[in-house]
Motif scaffolding. Structure first.
Motif, PDB file in Angstrom:
ATOM      1  N   LEU A  14       0.806  -1.226   0.000  1.00  0.00           N
ATOM      2  CA  LEU A  14       0.000   0.000   0.000  1.00  0.00           C
ATOM      3  C   LEU A  14       0.842   1.280   0.000  1.00  0.00           C
ATOM      4  O   LEU A  14       0.518   2.223  -0.733  1.00  0.00           O
ATOM      5  N   PRO A  15       1.913   1.379   0.812  1.00  0.00           N
ATOM      6  CA  PRO A  15       2.729   2.600   0.744  1.00  0.00           C
ATOM      7  C   PRO A  15       3.330   2.837  -0.636  1.00  0.00           C
ATOM      8  O   PRO A  15       3.493   3.992  -1.048  1.00  0.00           O
ATOM      9  N   LYS A  16       3.647   1.763  -1.367  1.00  0.00           N
ATOM     10  CA  LYS A  16       4.178   1.913  -2.723  1.00  0.00           C
ATOM     11  C   LYS A  16       3.115   2.510  -3.641  1.00  0.00           C
ATOM     12  O   LYS A  16       3.403   3.386  -4.463  1.00  0.00           O
ATOM     13  N   TYR A  17       1.875   2.024  -3.499  1.00  0.00           N
ATOM     14  CA  TYR A  17       0.783   2.590  -4.296  1.00  0.00           C
ATOM     15  C   TYR A  17       0.585   4.063  -3.949  1.00  0.00           C
ATOM     16  O   TYR A  17       0.371   4.901  -4.831  1.00  0.00           O
ATOM     17  N   TYR A  18       0.663   4.359  -2.664  1.00  0.00           N
ATOM     18  CA  TYR A  18       0.451   5.746  -2.223  1.00  0.00           C
ATOM     19  C   TYR A  18       1.514   6.676  -2.806  1.00  0.00           C
ATOM     20  O   TYR A  18       1.196   7.754  -3.324  1.00  0.00           O
ATOM     21  N   ALA A  45      -0.505  -6.795 -12.919  1.00  0.00           N
ATOM     22  CA  ALA A  45      -1.742  -6.006 -12.932  1.00  0.00           C
ATOM     23  C   ALA A  45      -2.852  -6.685 -12.138  1.00  0.00           C
ATOM     24  O   ALA A  45      -3.611  -6.023 -11.419  1.00  0.00           O
ATOM     25  N   SER A  46      -2.961  -8.003 -12.253  1.00  0.00           N
ATOM     26  CA  SER A  46      -4.005  -8.709 -11.506  1.00  0.00           C
ATOM     27  C   SER A  46      -3.736  -8.644 -10.005  1.00  0.00           C
ATOM     28  O   SER A  46      -4.669  -8.580  -9.199  1.00  0.00           O
ATOM     29  N   GLN A  47      -2.453  -8.625  -9.631  1.00  0.00           N
ATOM     30  CA  GLN A  47      -2.103  -8.490  -8.215  1.00  0.00           C
ATOM     31  C   GLN A  47      -2.528  -7.128  -7.685  1.00  0.00           C
ATOM     32  O   GLN A  47      -3.063  -7.015  -6.576  1.00  0.00           O
ATOM     33  N   ILE A  48      -2.314  -6.095  -8.480  1.00  0.00           N
ATOM     34  CA  ILE A  48      -2.722  -4.744  -8.088  1.00  0.00           C
ATOM     35  C   ILE A  48      -4.232  -4.694  -7.881  1.00  0.00           C
ATOM     36  O   ILE A  48      -4.721  -4.162  -6.875  1.00  0.00           O
ATOM     37  N   LEU A  52      -6.229  -3.952  -4.267  1.00  0.00           N
ATOM     38  CA  LEU A  52      -7.171  -2.849  -4.079  1.00  0.00           C
ATOM     39  C   LEU A  52      -8.576  -3.358  -3.796  1.00  0.00           C
ATOM     40  O   LEU A  52      -9.340  -2.718  -3.065  1.00  0.00           O
ATOM     41  N   ASN A  53      -8.917  -4.523  -4.339  1.00  0.00           N
ATOM     42  CA  ASN A  53     -10.241  -5.101  -4.081  1.00  0.00           C
ATOM     43  C   ASN A  53     -10.411  -5.521  -2.626  1.00  0.00           C
ATOM     44  O   ASN A  53     -11.540  -5.658  -2.148  1.00  0.00           O
ATOM     45  N   CYS A  54      -9.300  -5.720  -1.924  1.00  0.00           N
ATOM     46  CA  CYS A  54      -9.385  -6.038  -0.494  1.00  0.00           C
ATOM     47  C   CYS A  54     -10.059  -4.914   0.286  1.00  0.00           C
ATOM     48  O   CYS A  54     -10.610  -5.137   1.366  1.00  0.00           O
ATOM     49  N   PHE A  55     -10.010  -3.704  -0.278  1.00  0.00           N
ATOM     50  CA  PHE A  55     -10.543  -2.535   0.423  1.00  0.00           C
ATOM     51  C   PHE A  55     -11.726  -1.904  -0.315  1.00  0.00           C
ATOM     52  O   PHE A  55     -12.159  -0.812   0.023  1.00  0.00           O
ATOM     53  N   ILE A  72      -6.381   9.272  -1.993  1.00  0.00           N
ATOM     54  CA  ILE A  72      -7.023   9.664  -0.733  1.00  0.00           C
ATOM     55  C   ILE A  72      -7.506   8.438   0.030  1.00  0.00           C
ATOM     56  O   ILE A  72      -7.384   8.361   1.256  1.00  0.00           O
ATOM     57  N   GLU A  73      -8.055   7.453  -0.688  1.00  0.00           N
ATOM     58  CA  GLU A  73      -8.541   6.242  -0.031  1.00  0.00           C
ATOM     59  C   GLU A  73      -7.393   5.466   0.615  1.00  0.00           C
ATOM     60  O   GLU A  73      -7.509   4.978   1.743  1.00  0.00           O
ATOM     61  N   ILE A  74      -6.277   5.342  -0.107  1.00  0.00           N
ATOM     62  CA  ILE A  74      -5.128   4.625   0.458  1.00  0.00           C
ATOM     63  C   ILE A  74      -4.539   5.412   1.627  1.00  0.00           C
ATOM     64  O   ILE A  74      -4.123   4.838   2.639  1.00  0.00           O
ATOM     65  N   MET A  75      -4.536   6.722   1.496  1.00  0.00           N
ATOM     66  CA  MET A  75      -4.082   7.584   2.586  1.00  0.00           C
ATOM     67  C   MET A  75      -4.927   7.342   3.838  1.00  0.00           C
ATOM     68  O   MET A  75      -4.403   7.233   4.955  1.00  0.00           O
TER      69      MET A  75
END
Length: 213
Positions: A14-18, A45-48, A52-55, A72-75
């Motif tokens: 998640l921090p990497k995505y942020y 891509a499927s991992q990404i 994100l689907n976890c949330f 903002i959502e990941i934040m």
């Protein structure tokens, strides 16, 4: 009913995505697909999408992700921007480096006190704070809200300090001592700075000697 627990591997991505989304937003990019994220971040891509689907997903098929909204959502998920008071135990090299890191405050993390046992530095100012004697830790924690304690002491002192922090009701420990700690009822992140160096060393050797993983 069994509680669903997000895997540690997902949380660590998640921090990497942020960071990635923050860079896109700063560049004025409004939307991004999982395929582009995959190429830019060197992730599947499927991992990404699964992460994100976890949330809740946040994306739309054929459109991708709205950069600002997803950031903002990941934040929010990571608790970035929520005020956290932190203290540092150990005013040596690592402790002082953390004190001088400016981005903590911008993301809601405020270092409010630093403690040590060295009489040569107690009472002196470092990073804008006066170093307190470790003997004052209990009184300070009882009078002030402490969300995260940073341990930056020699490894032989880390386990005892971690137990003391747990007894004081501090719920988060960021441990930089070269020894893992795991007091009950406390969220702990054990950081071993040398681990990244060892991985780098392996990759250099792999490249130079031509062996495969």
């Amino acid at each position: 009913m069994q509680e669903y627990r997000i895997s540690d591997a997902v949380i660590r991505r998640l921090p990497k995505y942020y960071r990635y989304l923050s860079e896109l937003e700063a560049a004025g990019i409004e939307r991004v697909s999982s395929s582009r994220m995959s190429k830019d971040m060197n992730l599947n891509a499927s991992q990404i999408r699964r992460d994100l689907n976890c949330f809740g997903g946040f994306g739309q098929q054929g459109y991708g992700y709205q950069v600002s909204r997803l950031r903002i959502e990941i934040m929010r998920i990571l608790g970035i921007g929520v005020p956290h008071n932190m203290i540092i135990l150990g005013a040596g090299n690592i402790g002082q480096a953390l004190l001088k890191y400016r981005n903590f405050a911008a993301e809601g993390y405020t270092i409010t006190a630093v403690f040590d046992i060295d009489e040569n530095i107690i009472g002196k100012e470092t990073g804008g704070l006066v170093v307190r004697p470790l003997s004052e830790l209990r009184e300070y924690a009882q009078k002030n809200r402490v969300d995260v304690a940073i341990i930056a002491v020699p490894k032989q002192h880390a386990p005892g300090l971690a137990d003391e922090l747990a007894a004081l009701g501090i719920k988060g420990i960021w441990n930089f001592a070269p020894a893992d700690v795991a007091p009950k009822g406390v969220s702990v992140e054990n950081v071993h700075l040398s681990d990244s160096l060892y991985v780098l060393s392996y990759r250099i050797r792999e490249k130079n000697e031509g062996f495969k993983r």
